[in-house]
Each structure stands twice: as structure tokens, then as C-alpha cells.
Design a protein around this motif. Structure first.
Motif, PDB file in Angstrom:
ATOM      1  N   GLN A 181      34.262  35.080  47.723  1.00  0.00           N
ATOM      2  CA  GLN A 181      35.641  34.587  47.867  1.00  0.00           C
ATOM      3  C   GLN A 181      36.291  34.312  46.518  1.00  0.00           C
ATOM      4  O   GLN A 181      37.519  34.232  46.416  1.00  0.00           O
ATOM      5  CB  GLN A 181      35.659  33.313  48.732  1.00  0.00           C
ATOM      6  N   ARG A 182      35.501  34.194  45.469  1.00  0.00           N
ATOM      7  CA  ARG A 182      36.035  33.938  44.125  1.00  0.00           C
ATOM      8  C   ARG A 182      36.419  35.223  43.392  1.00  0.00           C
ATOM      9  O   ARG A 182      37.085  35.190  42.366  1.00  0.00           O
ATOM     10  CB  ARG A 182      35.002  33.194  43.269  1.00  0.00           C
ATOM     11  N   VAL A 183      35.997  36.360  43.912  1.00  0.00           N
ATOM     12  CA  VAL A 183      36.020  37.594  43.133  1.00  0.00           C
ATOM     13  C   VAL A 183      37.407  38.231  43.034  1.00  0.00           C
ATOM     14  O   VAL A 183      38.156  38.315  44.012  1.00  0.00           O
ATOM     15  CB  VAL A 183      35.031  38.617  43.732  1.00  0.00           C
ATOM     16  N   ILE A 184      37.725  38.686  41.821  1.00  0.00           N
ATOM     17  CA  ILE A 184      38.775  39.671  41.571  1.00  0.00           C
ATOM     18  C   ILE A 184      38.072  40.890  40.996  1.00  0.00           C
ATOM     19  O   ILE A 184      37.362  40.796  39.995  1.00  0.00           O
ATOM     20  CB  ILE A 184      39.830  39.154  40.567  1.00  0.00           C
ATOM     21  N   GLY A 185      38.246  42.039  41.636  1.00  0.00           N
ATOM     22  CA  GLY A 185      37.612  43.260  41.155  1.00  0.00           C
ATOM     23  C   GLY A 185      38.376  43.833  39.972  1.00  0.00           C
ATOM     24  O   GLY A 185      39.579  43.614  39.821  1.00  0.00           O
ATOM     25  N   ALA A 186      37.672  44.578  39.130  1.00  0.00           N
ATOM     26  CA  ALA A 186      38.312  45.192  37.968  1.00  0.00           C
ATOM     27  C   ALA A 186      37.655  46.524  37.646  1.00  0.00           C
ATOM     28  O   ALA A 186      36.449  46.699  37.827  1.00  0.00           O
ATOM     29  CB  ALA A 186      38.229  44.260  36.755  1.00  0.00           C
ATOM     30  N   ARG A 241      43.468  49.856  29.252  1.00  0.00           N
ATOM     31  CA  ARG A 241      43.807  49.677  30.662  1.00  0.00           C
ATOM     32  C   ARG A 241      42.671  49.009  31.430  1.00  0.00           C
ATOM     33  O   ARG A 241      41.512  49.417  31.338  1.00  0.00           O
ATOM     34  CB  ARG A 241      44.134  51.027  31.311  1.00  0.00           C
ATOM     35  N   PHE A 242      43.014  47.978  32.178  1.00  0.00           N
ATOM     36  CA  PHE A 242      42.099  47.300  33.098  1.00  0.00           C
ATOM     37  C   PHE A 242      42.823  47.161  34.432  1.00  0.00           C
ATOM     38  O   PHE A 242      43.809  46.419  34.520  1.00  0.00           O
ATOM     39  CB  PHE A 242      41.721  45.913  32.576  1.00  0.00           C
ATOM     40  N   THR A 243      42.372  47.849  35.458  1.00  0.00           N
ATOM     41  CA  THR A 243      42.982  47.724  36.778  1.00  0.00           C
ATOM     42  C   THR A 243      42.326  46.567  37.538  1.00  0.00           C
ATOM     43  O   THR A 243      41.104  46.477  37.594  1.00  0.00           O
ATOM     44  CB  THR A 243      42.829  49.024  37.586  1.00  0.00           C
ATOM     45  N   LEU A 244      43.143  45.699  38.121  1.00  0.00           N
ATOM     46  CA  LEU A 244      42.648  44.554  38.883  1.00  0.00           C
ATOM     47  C   LEU A 244      42.946  44.734  40.360  1.00  0.00           C
ATOM     48  O   LEU A 244      43.855  45.478  40.742  1.00  0.00           O
ATOM     49  CB  LEU A 244      43.313  43.262  38.399  1.00  0.00           C
ATOM     50  N   GLY A 245      42.196  44.015  41.216  1.00  0.00           N
ATOM     51  CA  GLY A 245      42.486  44.062  42.642  1.00  0.00           C
ATOM     52  C   GLY A 245      41.661  43.065  43.424  1.00  0.00           C
ATOM     53  O   GLY A 245      40.477  42.846  43.124  1.00  0.00           O
ATOM     54  N   GLU A 246      42.290  42.451  44.411  1.00  0.00           N
ATOM     55  CA  GLU A 246      41.580  41.580  45.346  1.00  0.00           C
ATOM     56  C   GLU A 246      40.769  42.442  46.326  1.00  0.00           C
ATOM     57  O   GLU A 246      41.236  43.496  46.763  1.00  0.00           O
ATOM     58  CB  GLU A 246      42.568  40.727  46.134  1.00  0.00           C
TER      59      GLU A 246
END
Length: 332
Positions: free
Chosen positions: A138-143, A164-169
Motif C-alpha cells: 500500500q506504500r508503493v509507487i512504481g517507477a 526520465r523516470f516514469t512513475l505510477g500507482e
């Protein structure tokens, strides 16, 4: 923004310097000579054009000494996370977000993934569920990490290329926490899009890594060599086809063809993959995250992966031999 970076190596140092210089409170979690250097002199980043950026005010400590932060960046290799998962949990308060920047399939892959495999755990990359339990999905943000950098000396990082670093829930939502982090990274000079399908973004990079990393480790060949040699080019295509079948079974969308993905690797030229470099230096490999996890995903959804299985077995034996000898293996 209070940010802890666990693993003050190449990518961690690159992120930390630029985030610190844009006004964030950055703490590097490090050890050994690297920790001593950062404590004494801060962290230095050499850019592509040779200019030097110096962040003298950053903090640095061991993981046991660190306090909770708003964001925790995990920038070590995948197999290095589980052994310190419990300590990482201690860096978190109730609202802390943990940004996973490892290559390969992430340990939280099935978290909030709608379907029959929702919340299933992956033993290949999270043995015993240590990361799931102590860090918490539940803490995670993917990258997805696209830059290449090198730790050239304790406390000194050299950027090779990329920003570039792409982020996503994992849920796909554009939450307040991921939006705030993306804005902070953009302010620091990074390209930071927020994806609503971070798993498909991860697979684009993984598709090449699961293929070219182990093949290069086995053959000591560069990307250019692998792609120009018909037999290994065809092997790469078979490996990608098997992985694509697994990914599509799990709902991943591959937006380019296998031929284009191979052509992209070929265009990189005479580049040694990170796995080949690890073999040359006698280090443990990211094999589970890049290949073993994909094989496990295939088992979960009943997709055979005979080519991937064979390459995995050979690369695992190579790693075992190198680690047993206690020294690297290089043709140079």
C-alpha cells in the motif's frame, strides 16, 4: 519534501543530488567508504557535458540510524531489498510512500491488480514475503528508470545519459502523493510522467532486460554483437515471444513489435549490459527480478516458457560458478 534514498549508488546519487539542489531535504542511506565520503563532503554529480554539481548539505547515515521520511526511494538492486526490508519499514510513518526503482518484475506486481491473481505474492523476488510484510504494497509507487549512471568514486556519481523516470500507482490512479512527487522531480530537472498503467511501462524495459542481460552474461557479447549474430538474434526473438505471451495473459499491452524492440537494442551499439558487468566483477546477478520472476509468472498463468527456462538455468549456473570461485570472469 523529506526524502530518504536507500542505496546511494549511481542512480540514487543522481536523484539525490538534483533533488537536494532543488530544495528538498535528502538523506542518503549508505555504508562503508561511500557513507564516510558523503558525510565528509556531500555528494557530487558529474553531468554528461562534464559540468559538476555538488550537494554539500545532504545528510548521510546507516539504515539503522535513519528516521521516518515522506518518501523513501529504493535504488539498490532487486536482490538487495529483501535482506533489509524490515529496516526499510522503520523509515516509514503512516503516510510514507516507498518508490521502487529496481529493474524487472516488482514484488508488488499483483497488488490491486483486478483479476484472479489479485494480491498474489511472488516467491522468486520476495522470498518469505519480507517486502510485502515489512514495506507494505500500500506504500508503493512504481517507477521505471531510464537513465544510466556510474558511481565512479565514494560520493561521486557520473551521469552517462538520460533523465526520465516514469512513475505510477499500482492502482493506476493519479493520486495526490504520486502527483506531488512527480512535480518535485520535474522541478529538479527530470522528465517524470505519471502513468496510469505502470505495469505495461515496466514490461517495455523488462522485455529487453530479461533477454539481453542473461544472453550477454553467457556470451560476453555486447548488445550490438547479440543483435548482429543471426543465432542469438533469433534466440532473443524467441525469448521475447514467450515473455510477451505471459505479459499479454496478465493484461499487458505491448505497443511495439519484437523486431522494433531488438532494433532498439541494436542501436545502442557496443554496450555491455549490467549483468555482464556483474559477471566480470564477480557479483550476484539480478536474475530473479529479470528472468526468474517472468518464469514464475508463466507458471502462475499456465504459460510454458521453455526457452526462458533454458537460458535461466545456464545463467544461474554461471552465477553460482563465479560466486563460488570468488572472482569475476572477463574476456578483456
Amino acid at each position: 519534501m523529506n526524502i530518504a534514498i536507500v542505496g546511494a549508488g549511481a542512480i540514487g546519487g543522481y536523484l539525490g543530488v538534483k533533488l537536494a539542489l532543488s530544495g528538498n531535504n535528502v538523506t542518503f542511506i549508505a555504508r562503508g567508504e561511500n557513507l564516510k565520503a558523503i558525510q565528509a563532503n556531500g555528494m557530487t554529480l558529474t553531468m554528461e557535458d562534464g559540468t559538476s554539481l555538488h550537494a554539500p548539505q545532504v545528510k548521510a547515515c546507516t539504515i539503522d540510524e535513519a528516521t521516518p521520511h515522506d518518501y523513501v526511494f529504493l535504488t539498490m538492486k532487486s536482490h538487495q531489498v529483501s535482506p533489509v526490508a524490515e529496516q526499510i519499514g522503520r523509515l516509514c510513518h503512516d503516510k510514507t510512500a516507498v518508490v521502487t526503482l529496481q529493474n524487472g518484475v516488482p514484488w508488488w506486481y499483483f497488488y490491486n491488480l483486478v483479476g484472479e491473481y489479485q494480491d498474489r505474492q511472488l516467491s522468486s523476488i520476495d522470498p518469505g514475503g519480507a517486502q510485502w510484510q515489512h514495506i507494505g504494497p500500500q506504500r508503493v509507487i512504481g517507477a521505471v528508470v531510464y537513465p544510466a549512471a556510474e558511481l565512479v568514486a565514494p560520493g561521486v556519481v557520473k551521469l552517462i545519459e538520460g533523465n526520465r523516470f516514469t512513475l505510477g500507482e499500482p492502482s493506476g490512479e493519479k493520486s495526490e502523493r504520486v502527483t506531488a512527487l512527480a512535480q518535485a522531480m520535474i522541478a529538479a530537472g527530470f522528465k517524470t510522467p505519471v502513468s496510469t498503467d505502470i505495469r505495461s511501462e515496466l514490461w517495455v524495459k523488462l522485455w529487453g532486460n530479461l533477454t539481453f542481460n542473461p544472453v550477454s552474461a553467457l556470451t560476453h557479447a555486447t548488445l550490438e554483437d547479440i543483435c548482429n549474430f543471426d543465432l542469438t538474434r533469433n534466440l532473443a526473438a524467441r525469448m521475447m515471444a514467450e515473455a510477451q505471451t505471459v505479459g499479454e495473459k496478465l493484461g499487458v499491452q505491448f505497443k511495439i513489435s519484437i523486431d522494433k524492440r531488438i532494433a532498439g537494442a541494436q542501436a545502442v551499439g557496443a554496450h555491455k549490459t549490467s549483468m555482464l558487468q556483474d559477471i566480470e566483477h564477480g557479483k550476484a546477478l539480478e536474475l530473479e527480478a529479470l528472468l526468474g520472476s517472468v518464469i514464475e509468472l508463466g507458471r502462475i498463468c499456465n504459460i510454458p516458457t521453455p526457452t526462458l527456462d533454458s537460458v535461466y538455468a545456464l545463467t544461474r549456473l554461471l552465477e553460482q560458478s563465479v560466486l563460488k570461485k570468488g572472482k569475476g570472469l572477463s574476456l578483456d
